[in-house]
Design a protein around this motif. Sequence first.
Motif, short mmCIF file in Angstrom:
data_model
loop_
_atom_site.label_atom_id
_atom_site.label_comp_id
_atom_site.label_asym_id
_atom_site.label_seq_id
_atom_site.Cartn_x
_atom_site.Cartn_y
_atom_site.Cartn_z
N ALA A 176 0.82 -1.21 0.00
CA ALA A 176 0.00 0.00 0.00
C ALA A 176 0.85 1.27 0.00
O ALA A 176 0.39 2.32 0.43
CB ALA A 176 -0.93 0.00 1.21
N LYS A 177 2.06 1.18 -0.52
CA LYS A 177 2.98 2.32 -0.45
C LYS A 177 2.38 3.59 -1.05
O LYS A 177 2.44 4.67 -0.43
CB LYS A 177 4.27 1.95 -1.19
N GLU A 178 1.80 3.50 -2.25
CA GLU A 178 1.25 4.68 -2.90
C GLU A 178 0.02 5.19 -2.15
O GLU A 178 -0.16 6.41 -2.00
CB GLU A 178 0.88 4.36 -4.34
N GLN A 179 -0.82 4.28 -1.67
CA GLN A 179 -2.02 4.70 -0.96
C GLN A 179 -1.68 5.35 0.38
O GLN A 179 -2.35 6.28 0.82
CB GLN A 179 -2.95 3.50 -0.73
N ILE A 180 -0.62 4.86 1.04
CA ILE A 180 -0.21 5.46 2.31
C ILE A 180 0.30 6.88 2.09
O ILE A 180 -0.03 7.80 2.85
CB ILE A 180 0.86 4.59 3.00
N GLN A 181 1.08 7.09 1.03
CA GLN A 181 1.53 8.44 0.71
C GLN A 181 0.34 9.35 0.43
O GLN A 181 0.33 10.52 0.83
CB GLN A 181 2.48 8.42 -0.49
N HIS A 182 -0.68 8.81 -0.23
CA HIS A 182 -1.89 9.58 -0.50
C HIS A 182 -2.55 10.00 0.82
O HIS A 182 -2.98 11.15 0.98
CB HIS A 182 -2.85 8.72 -1.33
N PRO B 298 2.75 18.46 -0.69
CA PRO B 298 1.90 19.23 -1.60
C PRO B 298 0.55 19.55 -0.96
O PRO B 298 0.03 18.80 -0.15
CB PRO B 298 1.74 18.30 -2.81
N ASP B 299 0.01 20.70 -1.33
CA ASP B 299 -1.31 21.12 -0.85
C ASP B 299 -2.35 20.77 -1.90
O ASP B 299 -2.52 21.47 -2.89
CB ASP B 299 -1.30 22.63 -0.58
N TRP B 300 -3.06 19.67 -1.71
CA TRP B 300 -4.03 19.22 -2.70
C TRP B 300 -5.28 20.09 -2.71
O TRP B 300 -6.15 19.95 -3.57
CB TRP B 300 -4.41 17.76 -2.48
N LEU B 301 -5.40 21.02 -1.73
CA LEU B 301 -6.52 21.95 -1.70
C LEU B 301 -6.11 23.35 -2.15
O LEU B 301 -6.77 24.33 -1.82
CB LEU B 301 -7.11 22.02 -0.29
N ALA B 302 -5.02 23.45 -2.89
CA ALA B 302 -4.49 24.76 -3.26
C ALA B 302 -5.50 25.59 -4.06
O ALA B 302 -5.47 26.82 -4.00
CB ALA B 302 -3.21 24.59 -4.06
N ASP B 303 -6.37 24.93 -4.80
CA ASP B 303 -7.33 25.65 -5.64
C ASP B 303 -8.66 25.92 -4.95
O ASP B 303 -9.59 26.43 -5.57
CB ASP B 303 -7.59 24.87 -6.92
N ALA B 304 -8.76 25.56 -3.66
CA ALA B 304 -10.01 25.79 -2.93
C ALA B 304 -9.73 26.71 -1.74
O ALA B 304 -8.68 26.61 -1.11
CB ALA B 304 -10.58 24.46 -2.43
N VAL C 259 -0.59 12.88 2.51
CA VAL C 259 -0.85 14.19 1.89
C VAL C 259 -2.24 14.69 2.28
O VAL C 259 -2.44 15.88 2.57
CB VAL C 259 -0.69 14.09 0.36
N THR C 260 -3.22 13.79 2.29
CA THR C 260 -4.58 14.17 2.68
C THR C 260 -4.62 14.71 4.09
O THR C 260 -5.16 15.80 4.35
CB THR C 260 -5.53 12.97 2.57
N TYR C 261 -4.06 13.97 5.04
CA TYR C 261 -4.17 14.37 6.44
C TYR C 261 -3.24 15.52 6.80
O TYR C 261 -3.53 16.29 7.72
CB TYR C 261 -3.97 13.16 7.35
#
Length: 408
Positions: free
Chosen positions: A24-30, A120-126, A33-35
């Motif tokens: 789950a390496k990619e999902q854990i990184q996701h 990264p800020d995944w909410l940069a556009d909100a 970033v989310t949290y």
Amino acid sequence: MFPCIHTLHATSAHERGQIYGQAAKEQIQHSVVTYARLFAACGIDWANACDRAMRFEGVIAQVDADLMAELNGVAHGSGQRLGSLMALNCRTEILPATFFSDEPQLAHAAMAANRAAGLPDWLADAPWDLALKDGECTAMGVTAAASRTGQAWLAQNWDWMGRQRQALVVLHTQGPSGQSITTLTEAGMLAKIGINQSGFALGLNILRSKRDGSRLGVPVHVLLRHLLDCRSVAHARERLQALQTDLGLGFGAASNVPCADAQGQTACFEVSPAGWAEVTPTRGVVVHTNHFVCESLLAEQATIGPVLSSHQRLETASQHALKTPIGQAELERFLRDESDGFLSICRSPDPSVPPESRVESVAGIVMHTQPPAMWLACDVPSRVAFEPVPLAASANPIKERQDQAIVA
């Protein structure tokens, strides 16, 4: 179907975690970033969140030392620091009691610190002050007496940030007794919603207490994994009492844990830093949303904003609870209820909210206790079918390990 990760062939807790982390390496990184952005919206940068979470290491080791070994293995397998895995598993304890209110948080400094750390800020556009103000779940437990099949059921929608659907995994693992566990969880977390080979099933409704984060106690997602080794609702009740009284650990934050078992019983256990209490079925059915209903804990309720719709959804769920007998078809219909618009039991993303910050029903879960069975809707339940999930087969004979885990 969400990715399925099998760890039952592991020979140690560390290896179990390492297999999980690698798969789950990619999902854990996701999830990280989310949290990181979620905590930043509350004024907590990721480094601070990791430091806060590491304070729970001793508590987790007291519950079950193998869980810390497993988390170290997940960190090793995923390439993350242990603090990051701890922050994911202690996310409920890190979130402030004001998380469900409409009070703005001072987030700018925390977001700047995250950017400097390369997150990264995944909410940069909100607009940050319009994001992530609510999270919901609606659950129903059905006893054998109210069931169409003569066995207990447990069902719930997991409502959260739609982004986290990409981080969900089905983890096949085991408890300290050696019995197999299947849990739908966010990658990096030890457990969330699941069922074991004994037919004991549990779910999760997040609650907010005024005292959340005020003391060290068992983190909610660690508690879920610990309880998933139980044989019955009665066994879970005994373990909660042991954690509160015998070990004196208590709980670090509030949540509700709905449960059902192969003996046909169901209940909801509300936990908080002030203690725990039980919601029993009415006419064979128990329903719960995102606020305290036990009289002994009502004073613990933190302020919640109107967009959470918890009381409204509980009223709608209670109407479904009256329509006994209840089986799989009725539970799927319950989880697909859109009668209250964007604040329904089945929550579609609100198009008036920035896409990056929309809350929705990320998944729907239905579980039958005897024989143990699970079905998942891997999107907003009104859009997709509920698919059966092959459950984990037992890897080892069930054995007692009283020196490393609480066995009530």
